[in-house]
Design a protein around this motif. Structure first.
Motif, PDB file in Angstrom:
ATOM      1  N   LEU A  25       1.506  -0.942  -0.563  1.00  0.00           N
ATOM      2  CA  LEU A  25       0.280   0.065  -0.239  1.00  0.00           C
ATOM      3  C   LEU A  25       0.676   1.771   0.032  1.00  0.00           C
ATOM      4  O   LEU A  25       2.152   1.592   0.466  1.00  0.00           O
ATOM      5  N   PRO A  26       0.448   2.682  -0.629  1.00  0.00           N
ATOM      6  CA  PRO A  26       1.516   3.677  -0.382  1.00  0.00           C
ATOM      7  C   PRO A  26       1.673   4.070   0.604  1.00  0.00           C
ATOM      8  O   PRO A  26       1.480   3.676   1.821  1.00  0.00           O
ATOM      9  N   GLU A  27       3.334   4.998   0.433  1.00  0.00           N
ATOM     10  CA  GLU A  27       3.431   5.169   1.984  1.00  0.00           C
ATOM     11  C   GLU A  27       2.219   6.088   2.826  1.00  0.00           C
ATOM     12  O   GLU A  27       2.402   6.219   4.036  1.00  0.00           O
ATOM     13  N   ASP A  28       1.193   6.619   2.711  1.00  0.00           N
ATOM     14  CA  ASP A  28       0.379   7.783   3.094  1.00  0.00           C
ATOM     15  C   ASP A  28      -1.141   7.730   2.573  1.00  0.00           C
ATOM     16  O   ASP A  28      -1.166   7.590   1.449  1.00  0.00           O
ATOM     17  N   ASP A  29      -1.525   8.387   3.171  1.00  0.00           N
ATOM     18  CA  ASP A  29      -3.036   8.199   2.242  1.00  0.00           C
ATOM     19  C   ASP A  29      -3.527   8.914   1.336  1.00  0.00           C
ATOM     20  O   ASP A  29      -4.525   9.454   0.777  1.00  0.00           O
ATOM     21  N   GLY A  30      -2.587  10.190   0.746  1.00  0.00           N
ATOM     22  CA  GLY A  30      -2.571  11.014   0.127  1.00  0.00           C
ATOM     23  C   GLY A  30      -2.618  12.570   1.008  1.00  0.00           C
ATOM     24  O   GLY A  30      -2.719  13.049   2.273  1.00  0.00           O
ATOM     25  N   PRO A  31      -3.015  13.002  -0.202  1.00  0.00           N
ATOM     26  CA  PRO A  31      -3.132  14.828   0.241  1.00  0.00           C
ATOM     27  C   PRO A  31      -4.169  15.357   0.664  1.00  0.00           C
ATOM     28  O   PRO A  31      -5.427  14.221   0.831  1.00  0.00           O
ATOM     29  N   MET A  32      -3.831  15.811   1.894  1.00  0.00           N
ATOM     30  CA  MET A  32      -5.531  16.351   2.588  1.00  0.00           C
ATOM     31  C   MET A  32      -5.682  17.138   2.001  1.00  0.00           C
ATOM     32  O   MET A  32      -5.153  19.152   2.620  1.00  0.00           O
ATOM     33  N   TYR A  89      -6.878  10.692  -1.348  1.00  0.00           N
ATOM     34  CA  TYR A  89      -6.686  11.983  -0.894  1.00  0.00           C
ATOM     35  C   TYR A  89      -7.748  11.644   0.355  1.00  0.00           C
ATOM     36  O   TYR A  89      -8.494  10.822   1.315  1.00  0.00           O
ATOM     37  N   GLY A  90      -7.883  13.123   1.460  1.00  0.00           N
ATOM     38  CA  GLY A  90      -8.977  13.225   2.272  1.00  0.00           C
ATOM     39  C   GLY A  90      -9.806  14.646   1.883  1.00  0.00           C
ATOM     40  O   GLY A  90      -8.509  15.258   1.293  1.00  0.00           O
ATOM     41  N   PHE A  91      -9.645  15.616   2.962  1.00  0.00           N
ATOM     42  CA  PHE A  91     -10.579  17.031   3.530  1.00  0.00           C
ATOM     43  C   PHE A  91      -9.906  16.514   4.596  1.00  0.00           C
ATOM     44  O   PHE A  91     -10.183  16.049   5.172  1.00  0.00           O
ATOM     45  N   GLY A  92      -8.915  17.922   5.141  1.00  0.00           N
ATOM     46  CA  GLY A  92      -9.191  18.461   6.300  1.00  0.00           C
ATOM     47  C   GLY A  92     -10.043  18.347   7.361  1.00  0.00           C
ATOM     48  O   GLY A  92      -9.683  18.296   8.278  1.00  0.00           O
ATOM     49  N   HIS A  93     -11.323  19.341   6.480  1.00  0.00           N
ATOM     50  CA  HIS A  93     -11.936  19.142   8.192  1.00  0.00           C
ATOM     51  C   HIS A  93     -13.860  19.029   6.628  1.00  0.00           C
ATOM     52  O   HIS A  93     -13.892  19.637   6.149  1.00  0.00           O
ATOM     53  N   PHE A  94     -14.812  18.444   7.690  1.00  0.00           N
ATOM     54  CA  PHE A  94     -15.914  18.612   7.117  1.00  0.00           C
ATOM     55  C   PHE A  94     -16.788  18.314   8.097  1.00  0.00           C
ATOM     56  O   PHE A  94     -16.288  17.604   8.989  1.00  0.00           O
ATOM     57  N   THR A  95     -18.462  18.535   8.596  1.00  0.00           N
ATOM     58  CA  THR A  95     -19.522  18.092   8.812  1.00  0.00           C
ATOM     59  C   THR A  95     -20.344  16.600   8.405  1.00  0.00           C
ATOM     60  O   THR A  95     -20.763  17.555   7.126  1.00  0.00           O
ATOM     61  N   LEU A  96     -20.319  16.030   8.958  1.00  0.00           N
ATOM     62  CA  LEU A  96     -21.221  14.443   8.612  1.00  0.00           C
ATOM     63  C   LEU A  96     -22.398  14.405   8.458  1.00  0.00           C
ATOM     64  O   LEU A  96     -22.769  14.564  10.112  1.00  0.00           O
ATOM     65  N   LEU A  97     -23.695  15.142   8.201  1.00  0.00           N
ATOM     66  CA  LEU A  97     -24.446  15.245   8.071  1.00  0.00           C
ATOM     67  C   LEU A  97     -25.864  13.743   8.251  1.00  0.00           C
ATOM     68  O   LEU A  97     -26.913  13.781   8.630  1.00  0.00           O
ATOM     69  N   GLY A  98     -25.086  13.012   7.532  1.00  0.00           N
ATOM     70  CA  GLY A  98     -25.849  11.417   6.884  1.00  0.00           C
ATOM     71  C   GLY A  98     -25.517  10.774   5.632  1.00  0.00           C
ATOM     72  O   GLY A  98     -24.549  11.100   5.346  1.00  0.00           O
ATOM     73  N   ARG A  99     -26.613  10.188   5.208  1.00  0.00           N
ATOM     74  CA  ARG A  99     -26.659   9.400   4.580  1.00  0.00           C
ATOM     75  C   ARG A  99     -27.304   8.853   3.222  1.00  0.00           C
ATOM     76  O   ARG A  99     -28.480   8.696   4.442  1.00  0.00           O
ATOM     77  N   TYR A 100     -27.385   8.978   2.273  1.00  0.00           N
ATOM     78  CA  TYR A 100     -28.789   8.596   1.368  1.00  0.00           C
ATOM     79  C   TYR A 100     -28.698   6.930   0.979  1.00  0.00           C
ATOM     80  O   TYR A 100     -27.087   6.779   0.168  1.00  0.00           O
ATOM     81  N   GLU A 101     -29.007   5.961   2.274  1.00  0.00           N
ATOM     82  CA  GLU A 101     -29.150   4.205   1.642  1.00  0.00           C
ATOM     83  C   GLU A 101     -29.453   4.147   0.842  1.00  0.00           C
ATOM     84  O   GLU A 101     -29.085   3.328   0.080  1.00  0.00           O
ATOM     85  N   ASP A 102     -30.271   5.068  -0.133  1.00  0.00           N
ATOM     86  CA  ASP A 102     -30.742   4.667  -1.571  1.00  0.00           C
ATOM     87  C   ASP A 102     -30.969   6.081  -2.156  1.00  0.00           C
ATOM     88  O   ASP A 102     -32.093   7.055  -1.853  1.00  0.00           O
ATOM     89  N   LEU A 103     -29.444   6.037  -2.670  1.00  0.00           N
ATOM     90  CA  LEU A 103     -30.067   7.627  -3.385  1.00  0.00           C
ATOM     91  C   LEU A 103     -31.520   8.069  -4.092  1.00  0.00           C
ATOM     92  O   LEU A 103     -31.188   9.302  -5.187  1.00  0.00           O
ATOM     93  N   ARG A 111     -15.683  15.745  10.902  1.00  0.00           N
ATOM     94  CA  ARG A 111     -14.394  14.496  10.073  1.00  0.00           C
ATOM     95  C   ARG A 111     -13.206  15.146  10.254  1.00  0.00           C
ATOM     96  O   ARG A 111     -13.260  16.245   9.546  1.00  0.00           O
ATOM     97  N   HIS A 112     -12.141  14.889  10.520  1.00  0.00           N
ATOM     98  CA  HIS A 112     -10.888  15.457   9.752  1.00  0.00           C
ATOM     99  C   HIS A 112      -9.598  14.462   9.237  1.00  0.00           C
ATOM    100  O   HIS A 112      -9.849  13.328   9.544  1.00  0.00           O
ATOM    101  N   ASN A 113      -9.284  15.087   8.010  1.00  0.00           N
ATOM    102  CA  ASN A 113      -8.272  14.157   7.409  1.00  0.00           C
ATOM    103  C   ASN A 113      -9.649  12.637   6.483  1.00  0.00           C
ATOM    104  O   ASN A 113      -8.444  11.937   7.392  1.00  0.00           O
ATOM    105  N   GLU A 114      -9.582  13.066   5.931  1.00  0.00           N
ATOM    106  CA  GLU A 114     -11.334  11.454   6.187  1.00  0.00           C
ATOM    107  C   GLU A 114     -11.277  11.783   4.387  1.00  0.00           C
ATOM    108  O   GLU A 114     -11.864  12.401   4.201  1.00  0.00           O
ATOM    109  N   LEU A 115     -11.802  10.667   3.598  1.00  0.00           N
ATOM    110  CA  LEU A 115     -12.190  10.573   2.323  1.00  0.00           C
ATOM    111  C   LEU A 115     -14.142  10.564   3.124  1.00  0.00           C
ATOM    112  O   LEU A 115     -13.865   9.352   3.467  1.00  0.00           O
ATOM    113  N   PRO A 116     -14.719  10.976   2.748  1.00  0.00           N
ATOM    114  CA  PRO A 116     -16.549  10.607   2.985  1.00  0.00           C
ATOM    115  C   PRO A 116     -16.880   9.909   2.356  1.00  0.00           C
ATOM    116  O   PRO A 116     -16.327   9.094   1.425  1.00  0.00           O
ATOM    117  N   GLY A 117     -17.676   8.956   3.190  1.00  0.00           N
ATOM    118  CA  GLY A 117     -18.235   7.499   2.810  1.00  0.00           C
ATOM    119  C   GLY A 117     -19.468   7.958   1.841  1.00  0.00           C
ATOM    120  O   GLY A 117     -19.468   8.973   1.181  1.00  0.00           O
TER     121      GLY A 117
END
Length: 274
Positions: A51-58, A227-241, A259-265
């Motif tokens: 696997l890569p040495e890091d998760d990519g840029p934040m 890659y990921g994003f340094g900061h965002f607020t997770l509100l919810g999810r669409y199980e059925d788009l 959420r910090h330093n992650e790719l949104p689900g």
């Protein structure tokens, strides 16, 4: 450890010509930060992956405020994660960002009119201090969603900006409004600087911002990387788009909203900083 596994056909293309299809297994994993080698057993064989040495840029946010739906899913046959171009998967980590309101609506008035989309015209931001590697600003845009036809491969991204993040990584924003691109190749930009406006140019099923990071500046000539994003607020999810546009998302429980330093689900709804 969370697993998202999908199996099914993938397509290999050379331009607009389909070279062939094959069966594949696509696996998305949420692994501990210390994991650097992964062994996969399938059909009596063991494959070891380094696997890569890091998760990519934040990165900083590509858009402001929200809510924004992060649209992607590993098991969509025509989703970005399954369509190869000349042996590469440029959309391996791509997200299509769609603006919605608190009721889950994505447009006001006539939904077939591109400018009715809530996200249409939103300012697209540089996600890092970077150098503009490539940009395009003159691909026309259909007035109505139903009028948008198929484009040749070199115009599929519509108007776009590609930012050189360093270390062979490029952040690419696609489908911008013609004439809205505010930068040109060679320009230096600062994180948070406006580089264009969300639109409907190129191959698009509706106004949205296509965003991915790859190892080449051109939209379809690289391999998608992490890659990921340094900061965002997770509100919810669409199980059925299929409910997007007509019903609110499902709130998520058991997860911290900040959420910090992650790719949104897959198909989650987030809010970026103002």
């Amino acid at each position: 450890m969370l697993f998202e596994v999908a199996s099914g056909p993938a397509t290999v293309r050379d331009g607009d010509v389909v070279l062939g299809r094959f069966e594949g297994v696509f696996v998305e994993l949420d692994l501990p930060d210390t994991t650097r080698r992964l062994s996969v057993e399938a059909a009596g064989q063991t494959i070891t992956l380094d696997l890569p040495e890091d998760d990519g840029p934040m990165l900083g946010p590509p858009l402001r405020c929200g809510p924004w739906a992060a649209i992607y899913k590993a098991d969509w046959p025509r989703g970005h994660r399954r369509v190869f171009y000349d042996g590469r998967l440029p959309g391996r980590t791509a997200i299509d960002w769609v603006r919605l309101d608190d009721q889950g609506r994505i447009a006001t008035g006539d939904p077939d009119l591109a400018k009715s989309a809530l996200g249409y015209g939103a300012e697209v931001l540089a996600v890092a201090d970077a150098v503009v590697a490539a940009a395009r600003n003159a691909v026309p845009e259909a007035e109505r969603v139903s009028q948008n036809g198929k484009h040749p491969q070199d115009l599929a991204a519509g108007n776009y900006v590609s930012l050189d993040l360093g270390k062979g990584r490029f952040a690419i924003c696609e489908h911008l409004i013609p004439g809205s691109v505010a930068v040109q190749p060679g320009d230096r930009v600062r994180k948070g600087q406006v580089i264009g406006q969300l639109g409907f140019s190129g191959d698009s099923t509706g106004p949205h911002l296509h965003f991915h990071v790859a190892d080449a500046a051109a939209p379809l000539l690289g391999e998608g990387v992490g890659y990921g994003f340094g900061h965002f607020t997770l509100l919810g999810r669409y199980e059925d788009l299929g409910r997007l546009g007509s019903a609110p998302w499902t709130p998520l429980t058991g997860l911290a909203p900040q959420r910090h330093n992650e790719l949104p689900g897959s198909n989650v709804v987030v809010r970026f900083p103002d």
